[in-house]
Design a protein around this motif. Structure first.
Motif, PDB file in Angstrom:
ATOM      1  N   SER A 226      62.725  98.986  37.360  1.00 16.35           N
ATOM      2  CA  SER A 226      61.728  99.719  37.676  1.00 16.35           C
ATOM      3  C   SER A 226      60.652  99.432  36.475  1.00 16.35           C
ATOM      4  O   SER A 226      59.633  99.145  36.911  1.00 16.35           O
ATOM      5  CB  SER A 226      61.685 101.219  37.491  1.00 16.35           C
ATOM      6  N   ILE A 227      60.944  99.371  35.298  1.00 15.96           N
ATOM      7  CA  ILE A 227      60.097  99.147  33.940  1.00 15.96           C
ATOM      8  C   ILE A 227      59.919  97.714  33.917  1.00 15.96           C
ATOM      9  O   ILE A 227      58.957  97.306  33.142  1.00 15.96           O
ATOM     10  CB  ILE A 227      60.310  99.777  32.996  1.00 15.96           C
ATOM     11  N   GLY A 228      60.980  97.149  34.164  1.00 15.39           N
ATOM     12  CA  GLY A 228      60.902  95.538  33.980  1.00 15.39           C
ATOM     13  C   GLY A 228      61.328  94.857  32.566  1.00 15.39           C
ATOM     14  O   GLY A 228      60.976  93.873  32.176  1.00 15.39           O
ATOM     15  N   TRP A 229      61.993  95.844  31.937  1.00 14.94           N
ATOM     16  CA  TRP A 229      62.130  95.573  30.326  1.00 14.94           C
ATOM     17  C   TRP A 229      63.878  96.040  30.394  1.00 14.94           C
ATOM     18  O   TRP A 229      64.181  97.067  30.484  1.00 14.94           O
ATOM     19  CB  TRP A 229      61.405  96.151  29.668  1.00 14.94           C
ATOM     20  N   CYS A 230      64.561  95.166  29.661  1.00 20.42           N
ATOM     21  CA  CYS A 230      65.890  95.399  29.303  1.00 20.42           C
ATOM     22  C   CYS A 230      66.083  95.203  27.729  1.00 20.42           C
ATOM     23  O   CYS A 230      66.095  94.217  27.316  1.00 20.42           O
ATOM     24  CB  CYS A 230      66.985  94.615  30.319  1.00 20.42           C
ATOM     25  N   PRO A 231      66.689  96.390  27.236  1.00 20.49           N
ATOM     26  CA  PRO A 231      66.911  96.298  25.841  1.00 20.49           C
ATOM     27  C   PRO A 231      67.932  95.455  25.384  1.00 20.49           C
ATOM     28  O   PRO A 231      67.807  94.665  24.504  1.00 20.49           O
ATOM     29  CB  PRO A 231      67.100  97.687  25.548  1.00 20.49           C
ATOM     30  N   ALA A 232      68.980  95.220  26.302  1.00 14.50           N
ATOM     31  CA  ALA A 232      70.240  94.080  26.212  1.00 14.50           C
ATOM     32  C   ALA A 232      69.584  92.767  26.050  1.00 14.50           C
ATOM     33  O   ALA A 232      69.881  91.789  25.263  1.00 14.50           O
ATOM     34  CB  ALA A 232      71.178  94.220  27.137  1.00 14.50           C
ATOM     35  N   TYR A 233      68.895  92.483  27.193  1.00 14.96           N
ATOM     36  CA  TYR A 233      68.035  91.291  27.006  1.00 14.96           C
ATOM     37  C   TYR A 233      67.167  90.599  25.862  1.00 14.96           C
ATOM     38  O   TYR A 233      67.199  89.865  25.389  1.00 14.96           O
ATOM     39  CB  TYR A 233      67.144  91.075  28.153  1.00 14.96           C
ATOM     40  N   SER A 234      66.513  91.720  25.223  1.00 14.01           N
ATOM     41  CA  SER A 234      65.768  91.624  24.034  1.00 14.01           C
ATOM     42  C   SER A 234      66.963  91.424  22.939  1.00 14.01           C
ATOM     43  O   SER A 234      66.350  90.513  22.103  1.00 14.01           O
ATOM     44  CB  SER A 234      64.807  92.765  23.967  1.00 14.01           C
ATOM     45  N   LEU A 235      67.789  91.887  22.945  1.00 20.37           N
ATOM     46  CA  LEU A 235      68.763  92.106  21.741  1.00 20.37           C
ATOM     47  C   LEU A 235      69.320  90.552  21.754  1.00 20.37           C
ATOM     48  O   LEU A 235      69.344  89.895  20.754  1.00 20.37           O
ATOM     49  CB  LEU A 235      69.867  92.907  21.751  1.00 20.37           C
ATOM     50  N   LEU A 236      69.943  90.001  23.020  1.00 20.43           N
ATOM     51  CA  LEU A 236      70.459  88.746  23.044  1.00 20.43           C
ATOM     52  C   LEU A 236      69.349  87.590  22.752  1.00 20.43           C
ATOM     53  O   LEU A 236      69.697  86.643  22.260  1.00 20.43           O
ATOM     54  CB  LEU A 236      70.743  88.631  24.430  1.00 20.43           C
ATOM     55  N   ASP A 237      68.006  87.935  23.215  1.00 20.04           N
ATOM     56  CA  ASP A 237      67.006  86.801  22.732  1.00 20.04           C
ATOM     57  C   ASP A 237      66.699  86.876  21.220  1.00 20.04           C
ATOM     58  O   ASP A 237      66.761  85.694  21.019  1.00 20.04           O
ATOM     59  CB  ASP A 237      65.760  87.164  23.702  1.00 20.04           C
ATOM     60  N   ARG A 238      66.927  87.878  20.617  1.00 21.39           N
ATOM     61  CA  ARG A 238      66.719  87.887  19.201  1.00 21.39           C
ATOM     62  C   ARG A 238      67.975  87.280  18.463  1.00 21.39           C
ATOM     63  O   ARG A 238      67.879  86.165  17.630  1.00 21.39           O
ATOM     64  CB  ARG A 238      66.483  89.461  18.771  1.00 21.39           C
ATOM     65  N   LEU A 239      69.203  87.307  19.041  1.00 20.60           N
ATOM     66  CA  LEU A 239      70.128  86.866  18.421  1.00 20.60           C
ATOM     67  C   LEU A 239      70.199  85.341  18.773  1.00 20.60           C
ATOM     68  O   LEU A 239      70.732  84.558  17.733  1.00 20.60           O
ATOM     69  CB  LEU A 239      71.575  87.456  19.034  1.00 20.60           C
ATOM     70  N   GLN A 240      69.942  84.988  19.954  1.00 19.08           N
ATOM     71  CA  GLN A 240      69.809  83.557  20.188  1.00 19.08           C
ATOM     72  C   GLN A 240      68.789  82.764  19.339  1.00 19.08           C
ATOM     73  O   GLN A 240      68.974  81.733  19.116  1.00 19.08           O
ATOM     74  CB  GLN A 240      69.447  83.176  21.350  1.00 19.08           C
ATOM     75  N   ARG A 241      67.645  83.435  19.321  1.00 22.74           N
ATOM     76  CA  ARG A 241      66.618  82.684  18.191  1.00 22.74           C
ATOM     77  C   ARG A 241      67.179  82.851  16.802  1.00 22.74           C
ATOM     78  O   ARG A 241      66.773  81.627  16.193  1.00 22.74           O
ATOM     79  CB  ARG A 241      65.436  83.671  18.127  1.00 22.74           C
ATOM     80  N   ALA A 242      67.900  83.897  16.312  1.00 19.79           N
ATOM     81  CA  ALA A 242      68.338  83.660  15.121  1.00 19.79           C
ATOM     82  C   ALA A 242      69.353  82.661  14.846  1.00 19.79           C
ATOM     83  O   ALA A 242      69.566  81.897  13.849  1.00 19.79           O
ATOM     84  CB  ALA A 242      68.901  84.716  14.497  1.00 19.79           C
ATOM     85  N   ALA A 243      70.179  82.343  15.866  1.00 19.65           N
ATOM     86  CA  ALA A 243      71.058  81.449  15.708  1.00 19.65           C
ATOM     87  C   ALA A 243      70.523  80.142  15.886  1.00 19.65           C
ATOM     88  O   ALA A 243      71.315  79.075  15.448  1.00 19.65           O
ATOM     89  CB  ALA A 243      72.499  81.469  17.033  1.00 19.65           C
ATOM     90  N   ASP A 244      69.576  79.846  16.597  1.00 21.79           N
ATOM     91  CA  ASP A 244      69.001  78.566  16.652  1.00 21.79           C
ATOM     92  C   ASP A 244      68.150  78.113  15.284  1.00 21.79           C
ATOM     93  O   ASP A 244      67.940  77.180  15.239  1.00 21.79           O
ATOM     94  CB  ASP A 244      67.993  78.496  17.540  1.00 21.79           C
ATOM     95  N   LYS A 245      67.789  79.163  14.622  1.00 23.86           N
ATOM     96  CA  LYS A 245      67.263  78.514  13.468  1.00 23.86           C
ATOM     97  C   LYS A 245      68.093  78.609  12.190  1.00 23.86           C
ATOM     98  O   LYS A 245      67.770  77.675  11.363  1.00 23.86           O
ATOM     99  CB  LYS A 245      66.348  80.121  12.852  1.00 23.86           C
ATOM    100  N   THR A 246      69.464  78.847  12.216  1.00 22.99           N
ATOM    101  CA  THR A 246      70.539  78.622  11.219  1.00 22.99           C
ATOM    102  C   THR A 246      70.778  77.259  11.425  1.00 22.99           C
ATOM    103  O   THR A 246      71.105  76.872  12.366  1.00 22.99           O
ATOM    104  CB  THR A 246      71.574  79.587  11.297  1.00 22.99           C
ATOM    105  N   PRO A 247      70.801  76.477  10.369  1.00 20.95           N
ATOM    106  CA  PRO A 247      71.336  75.094  10.258  1.00 20.95           C
ATOM    107  C   PRO A 247      72.911  74.995  10.580  1.00 20.95           C
ATOM    108  O   PRO A 247      73.595  75.680  10.600  1.00 20.95           O
ATOM    109  CB  PRO A 247      71.076  74.550   9.015  1.00 20.95           C
TER     110      PRO A 247
END
Length: 87
Positions: A66-87
């Motif tokens: 209904s609200i169009g926002w999922c906290p789990a998706y936000s968390l997974l997106d942040r973790l994925q971005r952090a993993a992409d930044k680490t060499p």
């Protein structure tokens, strides 16, 4: 058609810190979540045993759809971005 779908993807502001948040669930998935949530909630009315309360789990996909926002998706997106930044 794209404009029609785009109007369901607005940004909104959090009232506390005035930051913009983008809805992270696309329109088709929102529809599926709402339907699944309603189906799970209907279990409450069809089962007679104590297992019927498991249907309250349907509130989660119903609310996130209904609200169009999922906290789990936000968390997974942040973790994925952090993993992409680490060499």
């Amino acid at each position: 058609m794209v404009e029609f779908i785009a109007m369901f993807q607005p940004t909104f502001r959090f009232p506390r810190n005035n930051q913009e948040a983008i809805m992270n669930i696309k329109y088709p998935e929102r529809i599926v979540r709402i339907v699944v949530g309603l189906c799970l909630l209907s279990v409450i009315f069809f089962l007679e045993s104590n297992w019927r309360w498991i249907g309250l789990i349907g509130l989660i996909p119903l609310v996130t759809g209904s609200i169009g926002w999922c906290p789990a998706y936000s968390l997974l997106d942040r973790l994925q971005r952090a993993a992409d930044k680490t060499p």
